[in-house]
Design an enzyme around this catalytic site. Structure first.
Site, PDB file in Angstrom:
ATOM      1  N   GLY A  11     -78.364  86.133 -83.009  1.00  0.00           N
ATOM      2  CA  GLY A  11     -78.539  84.922 -82.210  1.00  0.00           C
ATOM      3  C   GLY A  11     -79.995  84.507 -82.117  1.00  0.00           C
ATOM      4  O   GLY A  11     -80.425  83.954 -81.111  1.00  0.00           O
ATOM      5  N   ASP A  65     -77.264  78.424 -94.498  1.00  0.00           N
ATOM      6  CA  ASP A  65     -77.425  79.831 -94.121  1.00  0.00           C
ATOM      7  C   ASP A  65     -76.579  80.742 -94.993  1.00  0.00           C
ATOM      8  O   ASP A  65     -77.057  81.729 -95.544  1.00  0.00           O
ATOM      9  CB  ASP A  65     -77.040  80.024 -92.643  1.00  0.00           C
ATOM     10  CG  ASP A  65     -78.098  79.483 -91.711  1.00  0.00           C
ATOM     11  OD1 ASP A  65     -77.968  79.692 -90.498  1.00  0.00           O
ATOM     12  OD2 ASP A  65     -79.053  78.858 -92.194  1.00  0.00           O
TER      13      ASP A  65
HETATM   14  N1  ADP Z   1     -73.467  91.975 -86.744  1.00  0.00           N
HETATM   15  C1  ADP Z   1     -72.631  91.125 -86.144  1.00  0.00           C
HETATM   16  N2  ADP Z   1     -71.447  91.558 -85.652  1.00  0.00           N
HETATM   17  C2  ADP Z   1     -70.588  90.693 -85.069  1.00  0.00           C
HETATM   18  N3  ADP Z   1     -70.820  89.365 -84.886  1.00  0.00           N
HETATM   19  C3  ADP Z   1     -71.995  88.890 -85.356  1.00  0.00           C
HETATM   20  C4  ADP Z   1     -72.962  89.724 -85.987  1.00  0.00           C
HETATM   21  N4  ADP Z   1     -74.032  88.950 -86.318  1.00  0.00           N
HETATM   22  C5  ADP Z   1     -73.740  87.692 -85.915  1.00  0.00           C
HETATM   23  N5  ADP Z   1     -72.537  87.649 -85.336  1.00  0.00           N
HETATM   24  C6  ADP Z   1     -71.870  86.457 -84.779  1.00  0.00           C
HETATM   25  O1  ADP Z   1     -72.767  85.353 -84.928  1.00  0.00           O
HETATM   26  C7  ADP Z   1     -73.192  84.892 -83.639  1.00  0.00           C
HETATM   27  C8  ADP Z   1     -74.681  84.546 -83.684  1.00  0.00           C
HETATM   28  O2  ADP Z   1     -74.760  83.443 -84.588  1.00  0.00           O
HETATM   29  P1  ADP Z   1     -75.774  82.218 -84.305  1.00  0.00           P
HETATM   30  O3  ADP Z   1     -75.599  81.735 -82.908  1.00  0.00           O
HETATM   31  O4  ADP Z   1     -75.586  81.252 -85.409  1.00  0.00           O
HETATM   32  O5  ADP Z   1     -77.206  82.910 -84.393  1.00  0.00           O
HETATM   33  P2  ADP Z   1     -78.034  83.291 -85.712  1.00  0.00           P
HETATM   34  O6  ADP Z   1     -79.260  82.457 -85.608  1.00  0.00           O
HETATM   35  O7  ADP Z   1     -78.310  84.758 -85.562  1.00  0.00           O
HETATM   36  O8  ADP Z   1     -77.188  82.966 -86.921  1.00  0.00           O
HETATM   37  C9  ADP Z   1     -72.899  86.047 -82.693  1.00  0.00           C
HETATM   38  O9  ADP Z   1     -72.691  85.547 -81.377  1.00  0.00           O
HETATM   39  C10 ADP Z   1     -71.617  86.613 -83.277  1.00  0.00           C
HETATM   40  O10 ADP Z   1     -70.493  85.804 -82.941  1.00  0.00           O
HETATM   41  C1  PMV Z   2     -79.648  74.597 -87.231  1.00  0.00           C
HETATM   42  C2  PMV Z   2     -79.188  74.913 -88.639  1.00  0.00           C
HETATM   43  O1  PMV Z   2     -79.818  74.002 -89.534  1.00  0.00           O
HETATM   44  C3  PMV Z   2     -79.549  76.345 -89.016  1.00  0.00           C
HETATM   45  C4  PMV Z   2     -78.982  77.378 -88.034  1.00  0.00           C
HETATM   46  O2  PMV Z   2     -79.582  78.638 -88.257  1.00  0.00           O
HETATM   47  P1  PMV Z   2     -79.226  79.915 -87.298  1.00  0.00           P
HETATM   48  O3  PMV Z   2     -77.713  80.022 -87.216  1.00  0.00           O
HETATM   49  O4  PMV Z   2     -79.802  79.596 -85.927  1.00  0.00           O
HETATM   50  O5  PMV Z   2     -79.886  81.091 -87.938  1.00  0.00           O
HETATM   51  C5  PMV Z   2     -77.659  74.690 -88.673  1.00  0.00           C
HETATM   52  C6  PMV Z   2     -77.125  74.610 -90.100  1.00  0.00           C
HETATM   53  O6  PMV Z   2     -77.845  74.202 -91.018  1.00  0.00           O
HETATM   54  O7  PMV Z   2     -75.947  74.987 -90.262  1.00  0.00           O
HETATM   55 MG    MG Z   3     -76.136  81.246 -87.411  1.00  0.00          MG
END
Ligand code: ADP
Ligand code: PMV
Ligand code: MG
Length: 425
Positions: free
Chosen positions: A151, A222
């Protein structure tokens, strides 16, 4: 018999997928602009055991969350009509239907502890969707661990979706795994097998469906960079790999402010609804920044490198233009990249996705004449700071100490490595 009493049979496959940094273009890329992202040397690992005997279970172990979930197959069959599943082949990748989504959330909520991380539900639903579509009701145990802060803007959701998809497809024997013997970049002796482009495309398409469950409206950048690795230019679903000889050194700083990508992406969308012309102009500006970044990265031929030992130059007692540099030698390309990072951060602030902690890091690093921007969805999470290739490690340590004194956590990661890889245990 495993230590959890499960009867695992021989097949154990593991996939690892990298996180990413977005050099430029986050959020605007959701609205059709170009973005540039790079894989980083921090991985999510998904290990799958096929279960046999009476263990008719799907088991999901998530040590980072201290969560262990298991569903008897009979429970899943009582909730879902699985007859449509077996027609779902990789080329028929389809988005989860509303009805399925609700039922998978029900199955998830029945298992998740009440005090579990609120964002975790989406990740578990994504796992169930991918497992049932790729491997159906084959009893398995999946363990997912990660080196990524979750996150925090480093693509942990994408690395999660890509790694579990790779493990599932490998267990389903749907990947032609090229044997890539020998140590990986880190020098460890685990045998990581490269995946060929046809199979990478299948992994990426399934993982994108998982990202849709977690992000709501992802651009696909991503999962694409986590799948294919290296440095990619991404626009409206199209990717091209960026070859560069330019050293890309950066510092990553975690604000440790939790946030939710889905709501941040939705927030920018809502702002674009309210101010269509203004936001379109901002997205266009970001698109131009990304195109400039691409040409700088690709233009890094020797003759264009002019080493600069620039000291503060003054004209009638005033600093000359905004490109006042300190005494660290920078190439022309580095100076331009730093300026584009600064402009991009300003535009991200205009989108409403910065945060006081992000601004504090940008301000603090600018005192060291370094440029920073949020990476990923913002609202907290991580910030990247470009480090000139000639910056001495002593100076880098000073910046880290300065940021740590403000309570931020700094780290450096390898930029531009390989994407998803599979290991046969
Ligand atoms: N290692 C993991 N195990 C389980 N769920 C995960 C894991 N890594 C990410 N996630 C899922 O992805 C979400 C975080 O994603 P997001 O909000 O897009 O943040 P990020 O910037 O890290 O991608 C977590 O709340 C969970 O639902
Ligand atoms: C904000 C965005 O451009 C990137 C999101 O990156 P993250 O899930 O916060 O690591 C959303 C997307 O491109 O899907
Ligand atoms: Mg993400």
């Amino acid at each position: 018999m495993g230590d959890d009493g499960l009867q695992a049979c021989g097949v154990v496959m593991e996939a690892r997928a990298p996180g990413k940094v977005i050099l430029c273009g986050e959020h605007a890329v959701v609205h059709g602009a170009t973005a540039v992202a790079a894989a980083i040397g921090l991985y999510t690992h998904a290990r799958i055991h096929l279960l046999t005997g009476e263990d008719n279970l799907l088991v999901l172990d998530l040590p980072p969350f201290q969560v262990h979930l298991s569903w008897p197959l009979s429970q899943i069959q009582s909730v879902l009509d699985l007859s449509s599943l077996h027609k779902a082949y990789p080329q028929d990748v389809q988005s989860i239907s509303e009805s399925w989504s609700a039922k998978l959330k029900q199955l998830t909520d029945e298992q998740l502890p009440a005090d579990a991380d609120k964002g975790l539900q989406a990740g578990v639903v994504a796992y169930l969707f991918l497992h049932l579509y790729i491997l159906g009701l084959q009893p398995t145990k999946m363990t997912v661990t990660s080196e990524l802060p979750i996150g925090s803007g480093l693509g942990s959701s994408a690395a999660f979706c890509v790694s579990i998809t790779g493990a599932l497809l490998a267990a389903a024997q749907q990947l032609d795994l090229h044997r890539h013997l020998g140590p990986t970049e880190e020098g460890d002796m685990q045998r990581w097998l490269d995946v060929d482009d046809k199979d990478l495309d299948i992994i990426n398409r399934w993982a994108f469906e998982g990202e849709k469950i977690i992000h709501g409206r992802p651009s696909g950048i991503d999962n694409t960079v986590s799948t294919f690795g290296y440095i990619v230019k991404f626009r409206q679903g199209q990717l091209s790999r960026i070859q560069t000889t330019m050293p890309l050194n950066m510092l990553l700083t975690n604000t440790k402010v939790g946030r939710d990508t889905k709501s941040l992406v939705a927030g920018v969308g809502a702002r674009a609804q309210r101010h269509p012309k203004s936001m379109a102009a901002i997205f266009d500006a970001v698109d131009s920044i990304s195109e400039e970044v691409v040409s700088i990265l690709q233009s890094n031929s020797e003759e264009s490198r002019i080493e600069h030992n620039i000291v503060e130059s003054k004209k009638d007692g005033h600093a000359q233009s905004e490109l006042v540099h300190n005494t660290v030698s920078r190439s022309v390309e580095e100076i331009k990249l730093e300026e584009l990072v600064q402009i991009n951060q300003g535009l991200l602030q205009s989108m409403g996705v910065s945060h006081p902690c992000i601004d504090a890091i940008c301000c603090r690093t600018s005192k060291h004449k370094l440029q920073s921007k949020l990476t990923g969805a913002g609202g907290g999470g991580c910030v990247l700071t470009l480090l000139p290739h000639c910056l001495k490690s002593k100076a880098i340590e000073e910046v880290k100490a300065d940021l740590a004194a403000e309570g931020f956590e700094c780290f450096q990661a390898h930029i531009g490595g390989k994407g998803v890889q599979i290991s046969k245990k």
